[in-house]
Motif scaffolding. Structure first.
Motif, PDB file in Angstrom:
ATOM      1  N   MET A   1       0.846  -1.175   0.000  1.00 44.75           N
ATOM      2  CA  MET A   1       0.000   0.000   0.000  1.00 44.75           C
ATOM      3  C   MET A   1       0.892   1.240   0.000  1.00 44.75           C
ATOM      4  N   LYS A   2       0.650   2.133  -0.931  1.00 47.14           N
ATOM      5  CA  LYS A   2       1.437   3.355  -1.049  1.00 47.14           C
ATOM      6  C   LYS A   2       0.659   4.507  -0.405  1.00 47.14           C
ATOM      7  N   ILE A   3       1.331   5.232   0.497  1.00 44.89           N
ATOM      8  CA  ILE A   3       0.686   6.262   1.308  1.00 44.89           C
ATOM      9  C   ILE A   3       1.409   7.591   1.126  1.00 44.89           C
ATOM     10  N   VAL A   4       0.618   8.664   1.069  1.00 51.09           N
ATOM     11  CA  VAL A   4       1.190  10.001   1.028  1.00 51.09           C
ATOM     12  C   VAL A   4       0.547  10.848   2.117  1.00 51.09           C
ATOM     13  N   VAL A   5       1.363  11.680   2.753  1.00 49.36           N
ATOM     14  CA  VAL A   5       0.900  12.637   3.752  1.00 49.36           C
ATOM     15  C   VAL A   5       1.168  14.031   3.191  1.00 49.36           C
ATOM     16  N   ILE A   6       0.117  14.835   3.149  1.00 45.98           N
ATOM     17  CA  ILE A   6       0.201  16.218   2.670  1.00 45.98           C
ATOM     18  C   ILE A   6      -0.207  17.107   3.839  1.00 45.98           C
ATOM     19  N   TYR A   7       0.489  18.210   4.015  1.00 49.15           N
ATOM     20  CA  TYR A   7       0.121  19.074   5.144  1.00 49.15           C
ATOM     21  C   TYR A   7       0.253  20.542   4.782  1.00 49.15           C
ATOM     22  N   LYS A   8      -0.546  21.346   5.474  1.00 49.65           N
ATOM     23  CA  LYS A   8      -0.444  22.802   5.389  1.00 49.65           C
ATOM     24  C   LYS A   8      -0.352  23.297   6.819  1.00 49.65           C
ATOM     25  N   SER A   9       0.780  23.892   7.158  1.00 49.47           N
ATOM     26  CA  SER A   9       1.048  24.261   8.547  1.00 49.47           C
ATOM     27  C   SER A   9       1.588  25.679   8.613  1.00 49.47           C
ATOM     28  N   GLU A  24       5.849   6.843  10.830  1.00 45.64           N
ATOM     29  CA  GLU A  24       5.185   5.625  11.332  1.00 45.64           C
ATOM     30  C   GLU A  24       4.657   4.755  10.200  1.00 45.64           C
ATOM     31  N   LEU A  25       4.176   5.380   9.133  1.00 52.35           N
ATOM     32  CA  LEU A  25       3.538   4.645   8.041  1.00 52.35           C
ATOM     33  C   LEU A  25       4.463   4.437   6.840  1.00 52.35           C
ATOM     34  N   SER A  26       5.727   4.854   6.953  1.00 53.08           N
ATOM     35  CA  SER A  26       6.680   4.798   5.831  1.00 53.08           C
ATOM     36  C   SER A  26       6.071   5.442   4.584  1.00 53.08           C
ATOM     37  N   ALA A  27       5.475   6.606   4.780  1.00 50.92           N
ATOM     38  CA  ALA A  27       4.770   7.318   3.717  1.00 50.92           C
ATOM     39  C   ALA A  27       5.628   8.436   3.144  1.00 50.92           C
ATOM     40  N   ASP A  28       5.308   8.818   1.930  1.00 54.89           N
ATOM     41  CA  ASP A  28       5.893  10.026   1.360  1.00 54.89           C
ATOM     42  C   ASP A  28       5.215  11.214   2.028  1.00 54.89           C
ATOM     43  N   ILE A  29       5.907  12.337   2.096  1.00 56.76           N
ATOM     44  CA  ILE A  29       5.350  13.523   2.732  1.00 56.76           C
ATOM     45  C   ILE A  29       5.668  14.752   1.891  1.00 56.76           C
ATOM     46  N   PHE A  30       4.655  15.623   1.731  1.00 50.77           N
ATOM     47  CA  PHE A  30       4.808  16.836   0.942  1.00 50.77           C
ATOM     48  C   PHE A  30       4.089  18.000   1.614  1.00 50.77           C
ATOM     49  N   LYS A  74      -8.229   5.640  -0.178  1.00 51.44           N
ATOM     50  CA  LYS A  74      -8.628   5.956   1.192  1.00 51.44           C
ATOM     51  C   LYS A  74      -8.207   7.394   1.447  1.00 51.44           C
ATOM     52  N   ILE A  75      -9.156   8.225   1.835  1.00 50.76           N
ATOM     53  CA  ILE A  75      -8.900   9.640   2.097  1.00 50.76           C
ATOM     54  C   ILE A  75      -9.049   9.882   3.599  1.00 50.76           C
ATOM     55  N   ILE A  76      -7.988  10.394   4.183  1.00 57.00           N
ATOM     56  CA  ILE A  76      -7.993  10.717   5.610  1.00 57.00           C
ATOM     57  C   ILE A  76      -7.613  12.182   5.747  1.00 57.00           C
ATOM     58  N   LYS A 166      -4.790   6.832  16.249  1.00 57.78           N
ATOM     59  CA  LYS A 166      -6.107   6.585  15.636  1.00 57.78           C
ATOM     60  C   LYS A 166      -6.039   6.735  14.114  1.00 57.78           C
ATOM     61  N   VAL A 167      -5.195   7.631  13.621  1.00 56.19           N
ATOM     62  CA  VAL A 167      -5.019   7.787  12.177  1.00 56.19           C
ATOM     63  C   VAL A 167      -4.276   6.568  11.625  1.00 56.19           C
ATOM     64  N   VAL A 168      -3.228   6.162  12.301  1.00 55.05           N
ATOM     65  CA  VAL A 168      -2.449   4.983  11.890  1.00 55.05           C
ATOM     66  C   VAL A 168      -3.349   3.756  11.845  1.00 55.05           C
ATOM     67  N   ASP A 169      -4.186   3.575  12.873  1.00 54.25           N
ATOM     68  CA  ASP A 169      -5.121   2.437  12.901  1.00 54.25           C
ATOM     69  C   ASP A 169      -6.079   2.492  11.717  1.00 54.25           C
ATOM     70  N   CYS A 170      -6.569   3.675  11.378  1.00 54.61           N
ATOM     71  CA  CYS A 170      -7.479   3.834  10.247  1.00 54.61           C
ATOM     72  C   CYS A 170      -6.794   3.467   8.944  1.00 54.61           C
ATOM     73  N   VAL A 171      -5.552   3.874   8.773  1.00 51.60           N
ATOM     74  CA  VAL A 171      -4.807   3.549   7.546  1.00 51.60           C
ATOM     75  C   VAL A 171      -4.632   2.039   7.421  1.00 51.60           C
ATOM     76  N   ARG A 172      -4.302   1.402   8.506  1.00 56.64           N
ATOM     77  CA  ARG A 172      -3.997  -0.030   8.469  1.00 56.64           C
ATOM     78  C   ARG A 172      -5.231  -0.919   8.421  1.00 56.64           C
ATOM     79  N   LYS A 173      -6.384  -0.365   8.738  1.00 51.81           N
ATOM     80  CA  LYS A 173      -7.637  -1.124   8.719  1.00 51.81           C
ATOM     81  C   LYS A 173      -8.137  -1.208   7.285  1.00 51.81           C
ATOM     82  N   GLN A 174      -8.469  -2.395   6.854  1.00 53.48           N
ATOM     83  CA  GLN A 174      -8.968  -2.573   5.473  1.00 53.48           C
ATOM     84  C   GLN A 174     -10.416  -2.324   5.380  1.00 53.48           C
TER      85      GLN A 174
END
Length: 174
Positions: A1-9, A24-30, A74-76, A166-174
């Motif tokens: 599963m390929k995951i990306v994290v995008i943020y505006k801070s 934690e999720l070995s995701a790409d981040i932008f 999956k959109i979180i 809780k976000v990590v659990d949501c990502v890992r839940k199918q």
């Protein structure tokens, strides 16, 4: 599963959570400003994080206007703010930012961030000063309003790494 994290801070609290999630999720981040919807086609899960401003999630329109292009993913979405996490706070944010139809496709989470007036840009400082004056003008203050007044002059950081669970659990839940 390929995951990306995008943020505006704006002040760093959302960025901190985004970095923890990516690690934690070995995701790409932008950063939000560097992302196009075309970049997201190769991902199975898209996580978006933004700070709250008057109950609106900073930058959320990017996700909402591209929901049709993100179908099948999956959109979180997570939001950060200075208020304590409570069901009524989370519900208010969810209902203000997403229609009932959008809520069917978006997993939403609220994580307490912090507040640092010194890191705000001029426009945001003006808005926050107006809010401060409005709160000070009230005869009776809620606990949240008392808390906001207390943190104007002293930066606070309520971020905790375990808030991402809780976000990590949501990502890992199918």
């Amino acid at each position: 599963m390929k995951i990306v994290v995008i943020y505006k801070s704006k002040t760093g609290f959302t960025k901190k959570y985004a970095a923890w999630l990516a690690e934690e999720l070995s995701a790409d981040i932008f950063e939000f400003e560097k992302v196009t919807v075309g970049m997201l086609t190769g991902y199975d899960t898209v996580i978006y994080g933004g700070g709250l401003y008057a109950v609106s999630i900073n930058g959320i329109k990017f996700i909402l206007k591209n929901l049709d292009k993100l179908k099948g993913k999956k959109i979180i979405v997570f939001a950060t703010g200075a208020s304590p996490e409570r069901k009524e706070t989370t519900d208010e944010i969810r209902n203000k930012n997403f229609t009932l139809e959008q809520q069917k496709h978006i997993h939403f989470f609220y994580m307490r961030g912090g507040f640092d007036y010194s890191k705000l840009k001029t426009f945001d400082k003006i808005l926050m000063t107006l809010l401060k004056w409005k709160i000070k003008g009230k005869k009776e203050l809620t606990e949240d309003e008392k808390g906001m007044l207390a943190i104007y002059d002293k930066p606070v950081d309520f971020t905790r790494k375990d808030n991402i669970n809780k976000v990590v659990d949501c990502v890992r839940k199918q």
